[in-house]
Design a protein around this motif. Sequence first.
Motif, PDB file in Angstrom:
ATOM      1  N   GLY A   1       4.966  18.698-106.349  1.00 56.26           N
ATOM      2  CA  GLY A   1       6.423  18.792-106.206  1.00 56.26           C
ATOM      3  C   GLY A   1       6.935  18.314-104.864  1.00 56.26           C
ATOM      4  O   GLY A   1       8.126  18.440-104.564  1.00 56.26           O
ATOM      5  N   ALA A   2       6.068  17.761-104.016  1.00 52.57           N
ATOM      6  CA  ALA A   2       6.504  17.301-102.694  1.00 52.57           C
ATOM      7  C   ALA A   2       7.120  15.906-102.770  1.00 52.57           C
ATOM      8  O   ALA A   2       7.808  15.466-101.857  1.00 52.57           O
ATOM      9  CB  ALA A   2       5.325  17.297-101.724  1.00 52.57           C
ATOM     10  N   LEU A   3       6.846  15.211-103.873  1.00 51.30           N
ATOM     11  CA  LEU A   3       7.353  13.849-104.057  1.00 51.30           C
ATOM     12  C   LEU A   3       7.923  13.769-105.468  1.00 51.30           C
ATOM     13  O   LEU A   3       7.341  14.321-106.410  1.00 51.30           O
ATOM     14  CB  LEU A   3       6.186  12.862-103.878  1.00 51.30           C
ATOM     15  N   GLU A   4       9.058  13.085-105.576  1.00 53.03           N
ATOM     16  CA  GLU A   4       9.750  13.046-106.867  1.00 53.03           C
ATOM     17  C   GLU A   4       9.011  12.194-107.900  1.00 53.03           C
ATOM     18  O   GLU A   4       8.914  12.542-109.069  1.00 53.03           O
ATOM     19  CB  GLU A   4      11.141  12.457-106.616  1.00 53.03           C
ATOM     20  N   SER A   5       8.481  11.046-107.439  1.00 58.47           N
ATOM     21  CA  SER A   5       7.836  10.119-108.364  1.00 58.47           C
ATOM     22  C   SER A   5       6.796   9.302-107.610  1.00 58.47           C
ATOM     23  O   SER A   5       6.904   9.113-106.398  1.00 58.47           O
ATOM     24  CB  SER A   5       8.901   9.192-108.971  1.00 58.47           C
ATOM     25  N   VAL A   6       5.814   8.784-108.341  1.00 58.43           N
ATOM     26  CA  VAL A   6       4.785   7.950-107.690  1.00 58.43           C
ATOM     27  C   VAL A   6       5.373   6.616-107.223  1.00 58.43           C
ATOM     28  O   VAL A   6       4.761   5.911-106.436  1.00 58.43           O
ATOM     29  CB  VAL A   6       3.574   7.672-108.625  1.00 58.43           C
TER      30      VAL A   6
ATOM     31  N   ARG B   1     -20.838  18.781 -93.050  1.00 59.78           N
ATOM     32  CA  ARG B   1     -20.000  19.696 -93.848  1.00 59.78           C
ATOM     33  C   ARG B   1     -18.522  19.506 -93.493  1.00 59.78           C
ATOM     34  O   ARG B   1     -17.661  19.465 -94.364  1.00 59.78           O
ATOM     35  CB  ARG B   1     -20.431  21.148 -93.604  1.00 59.78           C
ATOM     36  N   ARG B   2     -18.257  19.346 -92.200  1.00 67.04           N
ATOM     37  CA  ARG B   2     -16.869  19.146 -91.748  1.00 67.04           C
ATOM     38  C   ARG B   2     -16.293  17.875 -92.372  1.00 67.04           C
ATOM     39  O   ARG B   2     -15.158  17.861 -92.841  1.00 67.04           O
ATOM     40  CB  ARG B   2     -16.846  19.053 -90.220  1.00 67.04           C
ATOM     41  N   THR B   3     -17.096  16.800 -92.415  1.00 64.00           N
ATOM     42  CA  THR B   3     -16.613  15.531 -92.988  1.00 64.00           C
ATOM     43  C   THR B   3     -16.234  15.692 -94.450  1.00 64.00           C
ATOM     44  O   THR B   3     -15.147  15.299 -94.870  1.00 64.00           O
ATOM     45  CB  THR B   3     -17.697  14.425 -92.840  1.00 64.00           C
ATOM     46  N   VAL B   4     -17.119  16.272 -95.255  1.00 61.54           N
ATOM     47  CA  VAL B   4     -16.815  16.372 -96.695  1.00 61.54           C
ATOM     48  C   VAL B   4     -15.637  17.321 -96.938  1.00 61.54           C
ATOM     49  O   VAL B   4     -14.765  17.035 -97.768  1.00 61.54           O
ATOM     50  CB  VAL B   4     -18.070  16.761 -97.532  1.00 61.54           C
ATOM     51  N   LEU B   5     -15.554  18.406 -96.202  1.00 60.60           N
ATOM     52  CA  LEU B   5     -14.438  19.348 -96.404  1.00 60.60           C
ATOM     53  C   LEU B   5     -13.103  18.727 -95.996  1.00 60.60           C
ATOM     54  O   LEU B   5     -12.058  19.064 -96.544  1.00 60.60           O
ATOM     55  CB  LEU B   5     -14.671  20.645 -95.625  1.00 60.60           C
ATOM     56  N   ARG B   6     -13.167  17.798 -95.041  1.00 58.97           N
ATOM     57  CA  ARG B   6     -11.938  17.099 -94.609  1.00 58.97           C
ATOM     58  C   ARG B   6     -11.497  16.059 -95.628  1.00 58.97           C
ATOM     59  O   ARG B   6     -10.380  15.564 -95.578  1.00 58.97           O
ATOM     60  CB  ARG B   6     -12.197  16.383 -93.271  1.00 58.97           C
ATOM     61  N   HIS B   7     -12.423  15.690 -96.535  1.00 56.88           N
ATOM     62  CA  HIS B   7     -12.087  14.669 -97.534  1.00 56.88           C
ATOM     63  C   HIS B   7     -11.840  15.239 -98.928  1.00 56.88           C
ATOM     64  O   HIS B   7     -11.511  14.493 -99.847  1.00 56.88           O
ATOM     65  CB  HIS B   7     -13.173  13.583 -97.566  1.00 56.88           C
ATOM     66  N   LEU B   8     -12.014  16.542 -99.070  1.00 58.72           N
ATOM     67  CA  LEU B   8     -11.746  17.158-100.379  1.00 58.72           C
ATOM     68  C   LEU B   8     -10.322  17.690-100.407  1.00 58.72           C
ATOM     69  O   LEU B   8      -9.965  18.603 -99.660  1.00 58.72           O
ATOM     70  CB  LEU B   8     -12.751  18.289-100.648  1.00 58.72           C
ATOM     71  N   LEU B   9      -9.511  17.077-101.268  1.00 57.44           N
ATOM     72  CA  LEU B   9      -8.119  17.498-101.424  1.00 57.44           C
ATOM     73  C   LEU B   9      -8.019  18.495-102.573  1.00 57.44           C
ATOM     74  O   LEU B   9      -8.724  18.365-103.581  1.00 57.44           O
ATOM     75  CB  LEU B   9      -7.234  16.280-101.696  1.00 57.44           C
ATOM     76  N   VAL B  10      -7.126  19.470-102.416  1.00 61.29           N
ATOM     77  CA  VAL B  10      -7.057  20.598-103.353  1.00 61.29           C
ATOM     78  C   VAL B  10      -5.736  20.607-104.110  1.00 61.29           C
ATOM     79  O   VAL B  10      -4.672  20.434-103.512  1.00 61.29           O
ATOM     80  CB  VAL B  10      -7.158  21.939-102.571  1.00 61.29           C
TER      81      VAL B  10
ATOM     82  N   VAL C   1       8.255   6.219-105.589  1.00 62.63           N
ATOM     83  CA  VAL C   1       9.121   6.328-104.414  1.00 62.63           C
ATOM     84  C   VAL C   1       8.585   5.403-103.323  1.00 62.63           C
ATOM     85  O   VAL C   1       7.403   5.446-102.980  1.00 62.63           O
ATOM     86  CB  VAL C   1       9.177   7.794-103.898  1.00 62.63           C
ATOM     87  N   LYS C   2       9.480   4.551-102.799  1.00 64.19           N
ATOM     88  CA  LYS C   2       9.048   3.565-101.785  1.00 64.19           C
ATOM     89  C   LYS C   2       8.974   4.237-100.413  1.00 64.19           C
ATOM     90  O   LYS C   2       9.939   4.245 -99.663  1.00 64.19           O
ATOM     91  CB  LYS C   2      10.029   2.388-101.739  1.00 64.19           C
ATOM     92  N   LEU C   3       7.856   4.820-100.131  1.00 60.06           N
ATOM     93  CA  LEU C   3       7.655   5.491 -98.840  1.00 60.06           C
ATOM     94  C   LEU C   3       6.324   5.067 -98.258  1.00 60.06           C
ATOM     95  O   LEU C   3       5.370   4.876 -98.996  1.00 60.06           O
ATOM     96  CB  LEU C   3       7.594   7.012 -99.051  1.00 60.06           C
ATOM     97  N   LYS C   4       6.253   4.956 -96.942  1.00 61.23           N
ATOM     98  CA  LYS C   4       4.952   4.713 -96.308  1.00 61.23           C
ATOM     99  C   LYS C   4       4.139   5.982 -96.504  1.00 61.23           C
ATOM    100  O   LYS C   4       4.639   7.084 -96.309  1.00 61.23           O
ATOM    101  CB  LYS C   4       5.152   4.403 -94.828  1.00 61.23           C
ATOM    102  N   MET C   5       2.889   5.832 -96.944  1.00 55.77           N
ATOM    103  CA  MET C   5       2.076   7.005 -97.255  1.00 55.77           C
ATOM    104  C   MET C   5       1.744   7.794 -95.990  1.00 55.77           C
ATOM    105  O   MET C   5       1.178   7.258 -95.044  1.00 55.77           O
ATOM    106  CB  MET C   5       0.796   6.550 -97.972  1.00 55.77           C
ATOM    107  N   ASP C   6       2.128   9.074 -95.994  1.00 57.72           N
ATOM    108  CA  ASP C   6       1.700   9.984 -94.924  1.00 57.72           C
ATOM    109  C   ASP C   6       0.425  10.665 -95.430  1.00 57.72           C
ATOM    110  O   ASP C   6       0.457  11.397 -96.411  1.00 57.72           O
ATOM    111  CB  ASP C   6       2.798  11.016 -94.645  1.00 57.72           C
ATOM    112  N   HIS C   7      -0.690  10.393 -94.757  1.00 59.33           N
ATOM    113  CA  HIS C   7      -1.990  10.843 -95.263  1.00 59.33           C
ATOM    114  C   HIS C   7      -2.308  12.291 -94.899  1.00 59.33           C
ATOM    115  O   HIS C   7      -3.390  12.772 -95.178  1.00 59.33           O
ATOM    116  CB  HIS C   7      -3.100   9.908 -94.747  1.00 59.33           C
ATOM    117  N   LYS C   8      -1.384  12.977 -94.248  1.00 59.08           N
ATOM    118  CA  LYS C   8      -1.666  14.365 -93.844  1.00 59.08           C
ATOM    119  C   LYS C   8      -0.689  15.369 -94.455  1.00 59.08           C
ATOM    120  O   LYS C   8      -1.095  16.372 -95.036  1.00 59.08           O
ATOM    121  CB  LYS C   8      -1.617  14.484 -92.308  1.00 59.08           C
ATOM    122  N   SER C   9       0.618  15.090 -94.314  1.00 52.22           N
ATOM    123  CA  SER C   9       1.589  16.119 -94.727  1.00 52.22           C
ATOM    124  C   SER C   9       1.647  16.267 -96.246  1.00 52.22           C
ATOM    125  O   SER C   9       1.362  15.335 -96.995  1.00 52.22           O
ATOM    126  CB  SER C   9       2.973  15.789 -94.181  1.00 52.22           C
ATOM    127  N   ASP C  10       2.004  17.482 -96.677  1.00 52.50           N
ATOM    128  CA  ASP C  10       2.134  17.823 -98.109  1.00 52.50           C
ATOM    129  C   ASP C  10       0.826  17.697 -98.889  1.00 52.50           C
ATOM    130  O   ASP C  10       0.825  17.542-100.107  1.00 52.50           O
ATOM    131  CB  ASP C  10       3.203  16.958 -98.805  1.00 52.50           C
TER     132      ASP C  10
END
Length: 278
Positions: free
Chosen positions: A74-79, A37-46, A81-90
């Motif tokens: 609204g955390a990112l202006e456009s898809v 349950r912990r695994t699937v809930l950690r992979h479901l983005l809302v 944007v040349k940024l390294k993907m932060d997989h946690k924040s926002d």
Amino acid sequence: GELEAEVLRDIRNRTIRAVCGQPAMPRSIWELPAGQRRTVLRHLLVSDKYRFLYCYVPKVACSNWKRVLKVLDGALESVDVKLKMDHKSDLVFLGDMRPDEISYRLKNYYKFIFVRNPMERLLSAYRNKFGEIKEYQQKYGVEIIRRYRKHGGNSAGDDVTFSEFLQYLLDEEAERMNEHWMPIYNLCQPCAVRYDFIGSYERLSADANHVLERVRSPSFVRFPERQPWYKPVTAETLHYYLCNTQRRLIKELLPKYILDFSLFAYPLPNITSEFCRQ
């Protein structure tokens, strides 16, 4: 193409209904053991704004989907944007919510995942993590070589062979694997979570557009193009790796990923001598 996709979707839906209808299969996330349950809930983005849940699967365009979520929020202006993907924040994860909030969203939100041919996904993970990323070479590569190679003690972990990687997967418990090679079934639990849409990597652009339309995303938000530096796994590459790997290894590994093959209607890899001679 459209008709083919429709047929494939129908096969997937019927197979999932048949397999998930078996008495032993979980009917909801609350029936899963705590770790699963912990695994699937950690992979479901809302996305509360657009009322959807997306189960992200590493090596199936999940960085681009996360980018889309950040733009919608609204955390990112456009898809672009040349940024390294932060997989946690926002990003908002279902696992960070209370049980009543989780249940409400599972019941009322649009839910989707994207899937990929299991062997292709494993090869993509292998080439990316052991060919390009030092952190993975040091954390997993060194251990794999120490385990499976005589006199491999001096390796920096950057020369793991595909066979060694598959042997490592064979010896690992599916539920304890790193998310980049954990079976999609274990990551997203399609029996416990009733997904409204299963998109595929093979039809990424069309399926992503379908989802964006379905959740009524603004017209300026589009799914990102594939980066020019990205080296996709081609049919030829997959053929080369599969045919240069011991057949025994592949056959023994298949049961671990069999639900990914069967539920999502992917053919088992062809490793016959005749095919490999071509």
